[in-house]
Scaffold this motif. Structure first.
Motif, mmCIF file in Angstrom:
data_model
loop_
_atom_site.group_PDB
_atom_site.id
_atom_site.type_symbol
_atom_site.label_atom_id
_atom_site.label_comp_id
_atom_site.label_asym_id
_atom_site.label_seq_id
_atom_site.Cartn_x
_atom_site.Cartn_y
_atom_site.Cartn_z
ATOM 1 N N TYR A 248 0.697 -1.313 0.002
ATOM 2 C CA TYR A 248 0.145 -0.130 0.044
ATOM 3 C C TYR A 248 0.861 1.281 0.041
ATOM 4 N N ALA B 11 2.177 1.917 -3.450
ATOM 5 C CA ALA B 11 1.354 2.159 -4.349
ATOM 6 C C ALA B 11 0.919 3.681 -4.238
ATOM 7 N N VAL B 12 1.149 4.190 -2.859
ATOM 8 C CA VAL B 12 0.502 5.665 -2.678
ATOM 9 C C VAL B 12 1.866 6.391 -3.279
ATOM 10 N N ASP C 265 1.589 6.434 -6.842
ATOM 11 C CA ASP C 265 0.550 7.149 -7.389
ATOM 12 C C ASP C 265 0.842 8.756 -7.265
ATOM 13 N N LEU D 102 3.590 9.505 -10.033
ATOM 14 C CA LEU D 102 3.057 9.525 -11.479
ATOM 15 C C LEU D 102 2.268 10.626 -11.507
ATOM 16 N N GLY D 103 1.282 11.111 -10.613
ATOM 17 C CA GLY D 103 0.366 12.083 -10.743
ATOM 18 C C GLY D 103 0.905 13.452 -10.840
#
Length: 64
Positions: free
Chosen positions: A36, A39-40, A43, A46-47
């Protein structure tokens, strides 16, 4: 560093001595939290990268 390695060896021996269900119950929450967190972080990276690309493209269109 050898202290950490000795500690890890002890944890590994303790964990390998447990049954499969107990190993799974101990390892899975740790793996899920790490996944997790990765992934955070990905994310967010990439954002931010996509927002930067949009800004660069928008600036290029304004310059024309």
């Amino acid at each position: 560093m050898s202290g950490i390695l000795n500690w890890w060896d002890g944890v590994e021996l303790w964990l390998s001595g447990l049954g499969f269900v107990a190993q799974t119950a101990i390892v899975m929450p740790v793996v899920l939290v790490l996944a997790y967190g990765a992934a955070v972080l990905l994310d967010g990276a990439l954002g931010n990268g996509i927002q930067l690309l949009h800004r660069v493209r928008h600036d290029d269109e304004d310059a024309r």
